[in-house]
Design an enzyme around this catalytic site. Structure first.
Site, short mmCIF file in Angstrom:
data_model
loop_
_atom_site.label_atom_id
_atom_site.label_comp_id
_atom_site.label_asym_id
_atom_site.label_seq_id
_atom_site.Cartn_x
_atom_site.Cartn_y
_atom_site.Cartn_z
N LEU A 105 0.88 -1.18 0.00
CA LEU A 105 0.00 0.00 0.00
C LEU A 105 0.92 1.22 0.00
CD1 LEU A 105 -2.71 -0.98 2.68
CD2 LEU A 105 -2.96 -0.99 0.19
N ASP A 106 0.47 2.29 -0.67
CA ASP A 106 1.28 3.52 -0.71
C ASP A 106 1.42 4.11 0.70
OD1 ASP A 106 1.29 3.26 -3.45
OD2 ASP A 106 -0.41 4.62 -3.74
N ILE A 107 2.39 4.98 0.84
CA ILE A 107 2.66 5.60 2.16
C ILE A 107 1.41 6.31 2.71
CG2 ILE A 107 3.67 7.71 1.15
CD1 ILE A 107 5.68 7.56 3.58
N HIS A 193 0.21 1.95 -7.81
CA HIS A 193 -0.69 3.11 -7.83
C HIS A 193 -1.95 2.88 -8.68
CE1 HIS A 193 2.21 5.38 -5.73
NE2 HIS A 193 2.87 5.91 -6.72
N LYS A 196 -5.13 5.02 -7.87
CA LYS A 196 -4.88 6.45 -8.12
C LYS A 196 -4.82 6.74 -9.62
CE LYS A 196 -2.55 7.26 -3.74
NZ LYS A 196 -1.26 7.23 -3.08
#
Ligand code: URA
Length: 246
Positions: A105-107, A193, A196
């Site tokens: 998972l992204d930050i 991503h 997004k």
């Protein structure tokens, strides 16, 4: 089998470094045949002695599986030179040096992340071949147009910047106003991503993202960001069934 020193046995087993293992011994968290052992040079026979850490038998359990509610601000990696990682939360867990996150998972993304010692389980859950669904709750910018949603479910979308055709995905609109919309989006791939990028392409960039489900398992609502628990036998069974593991 030859007798071995307890500190060597425990660190080889992956409980932690020799230094960490000695700390656990000192803290009286290790028993051999139900007797507390504090001396790091105590010798055991790994085949016949029962070694426990915080009442957990070390020799029997093959793999560990945790459900973690990832908070924002942590990167999904086992180590990083400058940033805090999701594994910082697992420092006191048995075999923490063998644990790693399943996928990423992204930050700035929150929510459901599995942490395990089981390589094949992690590989299949993230490999596109197995098409395991990942569901996210997202807040996106602007009012989402609902007329294209059926097409995405059948054909996915072409990401122009990446020259990449996504797999089909599903968006459910939970609420919308002129400045933002709340959606659930379910994708079947783990490309970097991906959510997004999809929402950027649609014209409603992501403002907030949280993963709420992986395949048959939902994030336990009782876990606050930063908290984890072991997956239940039933959850492990359902996940393994979804990726055809015994
Ligand atoms: N898609 C994203 O864009 N970010 C995540 O963290 C997960 C899926």
């Amino acid at each position: 089998m030859k007798k071995v020193r307890i500190d060597k046995f425990l660190s080889n087993f992956g409980l932690g470094s020799r230094k960490e293992v000695r700390k656990y011994l000192k803290q009286e968290r290790i028993t051999v045949n139900d007797e507390v052992v504090k001396n790091p040079s105590f010798h055991i026979n790994p085949e016949t002695d029962t070694v426990k850490f915080d009442d957990e038998i070390l020799s029997y359990k093959e793999d560990f599986y945790y459900m973690f509610n990832k908070p924002q601000g942590y990167i999904t990696a086992t180590k990083d030179a400058s940033m805090p990682t999701v594994m910082d939360f697992f420092q006191d867990v048995p075999f923490h040096s063998k644990l790693f996150p399943v996928g990423r998972l992204d930050i700035d993304t929150e929510g459901l992340l599995f942490i395990t010692t089981d390589g094949q389980f992690a590989h299949r859950l993230t490999h596109p071949k197995w098409e395991v669904e990942k569901e996210y709750y997202a807040v996106v910018k602007g009012s989402i147009k609902e007329e294209n949603l059926d097409r995405f479910k059948e054909k996915g979308i072409y990401l122009k910047k990446d020259k990449y055709q996504t797999k089909p995905f599903e968006i459910k609109v939970l609420s919308k106003s002129s400045d933002k919309s709340e959606i659930n989006i379910t994708v079947k791939e783990g490309k970097y991503h991906i959510v997004k990028k999809i929402m950027e392409e649609i014209g409603n960039p992501v403002l907030y993202l949280k993963r709420v489900r992986i395949g048959p398992v939902k994030l336990d609502e009782r876990l606050s960001p930063g908290e984890f628990r072991e997956l239940t036998e039933e959850e492990i069974r359902k996940l393994k069934q979804a990726i055809k593991l015994p």
